[in-house]
Design an enzyme around this catalytic site. Structure first.
Site, mmCIF file in Angstrom:
data_model
loop_
_atom_site.group_PDB
_atom_site.id
_atom_site.type_symbol
_atom_site.label_atom_id
_atom_site.label_comp_id
_atom_site.label_asym_id
_atom_site.label_seq_id
_atom_site.Cartn_x
_atom_site.Cartn_y
_atom_site.Cartn_z
ATOM 1 N N ARG A 37 -25.272 33.155 113.600
ATOM 2 C CA ARG A 37 -24.391 34.129 114.254
ATOM 3 C C ARG A 37 -24.079 35.301 113.332
ATOM 4 N NH1 ARG A 37 -20.034 29.579 115.348
ATOM 5 N NH2 ARG A 37 -22.020 28.483 115.489
ATOM 6 N N ASP B 55 -36.050 27.483 112.619
ATOM 7 C CA ASP B 55 -34.815 28.222 112.872
ATOM 8 C C ASP B 55 -35.057 29.731 113.017
ATOM 9 O OD1 ASP B 55 -32.184 27.827 113.505
ATOM 10 O OD2 ASP B 55 -31.442 28.095 111.471
ATOM 11 N N LYS C 120 -26.959 20.689 104.898
ATOM 12 C CA LYS C 120 -27.209 19.746 105.981
ATOM 13 C C LYS C 120 -27.417 18.345 105.417
ATOM 14 C CE LYS C 120 -29.550 23.098 108.993
ATOM 15 N NZ LYS C 120 -28.626 23.040 110.133
ATOM 16 N N ASP D 138 -23.400 26.872 107.272
ATOM 17 C CA ASP D 138 -24.438 26.411 108.193
ATOM 18 C C ASP D 138 -24.269 27.026 109.586
ATOM 19 O OD1 ASP D 138 -26.750 25.065 108.848
ATOM 20 O OD2 ASP D 138 -25.711 23.224 109.444
#
Length: 508
Positions: free
Chosen positions: A356, A293, A282, A352
């Site tokens: 998922r 997160d 990031k 990143d």
């Protein structure tokens, strides 16, 4: 946590630090809300005028403090804005009561006891006011040394006790409403604590240990898959995301069962305890809040424990997909292909887009038990924040009726949400020449693309929905209503309400 009690005492004779009343916004000025009759009478019926003189309008979020009338044992009256006066014969909205109670509780930090004389006509109102007060009084100060009390907020402890005036301590419905508020809010605040805990103290292993301790306390079965078990089981998504960290990943399964259950719900939470982005690092300025997160896993954890504490007649299984996403010589690289728990292969185009990947393994694991429905919760995409802002989460799913029911449940408990589509044409963007699917697709509509990816890992014929809480999970601005700065516990109340509706057979 703040104590919550029901009281039949009259406001003038109650020993407390403050009396909290409601004031609404009327067509011609502020209007004193029901519940404050004794206070208004002590001002000779001129309380609305006094408040207006002090600048009060009754607007939502407004706080006005004034000395209590002569003869009151409490020294302070705190008037909190409820927003517009309801239409004729209508009651005050539950969310307006929650917000007002939360603002009042936050405004009374440092007080030992406050009497809430807000509009209270039934048990549902008592529950709403109780929730608002308990959530509004929340403070996370575990890492602060205030010189007096390490648990204090800026040197002052959170409001210690709330007495709900007009409550009925012996009424079963009122007692149940308060007990529900306490159970749900204690677990939601536990989720907030987890989200706020710095990543050097909260990693997959320590998160799993916290879940194990809570499960033991509340009679919940727990299973923790460590790195060796994940490798043996073939959980390529979770292992791939956690490969770059010295703190190995975990998959935690929490199982609450009821002997009277007729339905089974599975909740799946994204638990990235810190997200650096991995090799797809990031940029500067995007790392500082990435301890949040794991908010989806925190929400799932809290919801399962709350369901157990409430004794809901529904089986609820929580899956916490825990990993730390870090760059190192062992980290997954863009271009690597992972074989998932389902057997499908995924080409990782961006490390990143890791949430998922861990969810995919957990979704497939949850599917093997063939629950009646699966709901996953995740701080998944910045695209959803761009679409819906910082206070609203998106809902996607493979069943329109279920998606609508979740949306209605969220609205009922005061969690802003919005149903989102999953356009089929976006699926093609994830086609990979190397693997069964890529973890990235078209940039535009990225939140919807992520939903389509997750759908690939839900068992055939299983009803599923996805909550992308990337916006509301962590509040970087100032507190508002009963929402603090930092971790919010987004999604917990929606999941609990879904479980309640499923247990009662009232799910729409």
């Amino acid at each position: 946590m703040t104590a919550l009690t029901l009281s039949t005492a009259a406001a003038p004779g109650l020993r407390a630090d403050a009396i909290v009343i409601g004031v609404a916004k009327g067509a011609k000025g502020p209007v004193v809300a029901p519940g404050a009759e004794a206070v208004d009478k002590a001002y000779d019926g001129r309380l609305a005028g006094v408040l207006e003189t002090l600048g009060a309008s009754g607007a939502e979020g407004e706080v006005t403090k004034l000395p209590a009338p002569s003869g009151f044992k409490a020294p302070l009256v705190l008037a909190v804005g409820l927003g517009p006066v309801p239409e004729k014969d209508a009651a005050y909205d539950s969310e307006a009561l929650r917000k007002a109670a939360g603002i009042a509780a936050r405004s009374l930090t440092g007080s030992k006891k406050a009497a809430f004389a807000l509009p209270l006509t039934d048990a549902a109102d008592a529950g709403a006011i109780g929730e608002g007060a308990l959530l509004g009084a929340y403070s996370f100060d575990a890492y602060k040394d205030n010189g007096k009390d390490p648990k204090a907020k800026n040197g002052k402890a959170p409001l210690a006790e709330v007495a709900l005036l007009g409550g009925k301590p012996r009424d079963k419905a009122y007692k149940a409403a308060v007990e529900r508020a306490v159970a749900v809010c204690e677990e939601l605040n536990r989720a907030r604590d987890l989200v706020n805990t710095p990543p050097n103290d909260l990693n997959p292993e320590s998160f799993a240990a916290i879940a194990q301790a809570a499960a033991k306390e509340h009679g919940i079965k727990v299973q923790v898959l460590d790195v060796k078990a994940l490798e043996k089981g073939g959980y390529g998504g979770i292992l791939g995301v956690g490969a770059g960290s010295a703190a190995g990943p975990r998959l935690v399964k929490l199982s609450y069962t009821s002997s009277k259950a007729k339905k089974h719900l599975a909740f799946v939470g994204k638990g990235i305890t810190y997200d650096s982005g991995g090799i797809s690092l990031k940029p500067a300025g995007h790392n500082e809040t990435m301890k949040c997160d794991m908010s989806g896993a925190a929400a799932v954890f809290a919801a399962v424990v709350a369901a157990a504490r409430l004794g809901l007649e529904v089986n609820v299984t929580g899956w916490l997909a825990l990993a730390e996403n870090m760059p190192s010589g062992s980290a997954t690289r863009p271009g690597d292909v992972l074989r998932m728990y389902s057997g499908k292969t995924v080409e990782v185009l961006n490390t990143d887009a890791e949430g998922r990947l861990v969810l995919a393994d957990a979704l497939w694991a949850a599917s093997q038990e063939k629950p009646d429905a699966i709901v996953d919760v995740a701080t998944l995409t910045g695209a959803m924040v761009l679409a819906l802002g910082n206070r609203t989460f998106g809902i996607m799913g493979n069943d329109d009726a279920f998606r609508t029911a979740l949306y209605e449940a969220a609205e009922e408990v005061g969690e802003p949400a919005w149903p989102m589509p999953m356009p089929e044409h976006l699926r093609k963007g994830m086609d990979s020449p190397t693997a069964d699917i890529a973890n990235m697709g078209e940039r535009m509509g990225g939140g919807l693309v992520a939903g389509l990816f997750l759908r690939e890992f839900v068992g055939e014929g299983i009803t599923w929905a996805h909550l992308d809480i990337a916006g509301p999970a962590f509040n970087e601005g100032g507190p508002f209503g009963y929402t603090p700065k930092g971790g919010t516990g987004s999604g917990v109340r929606t999941l609990v309400r879904l479980a309640e509706l499923t247990a009662s057979g009232d799910l729409g």
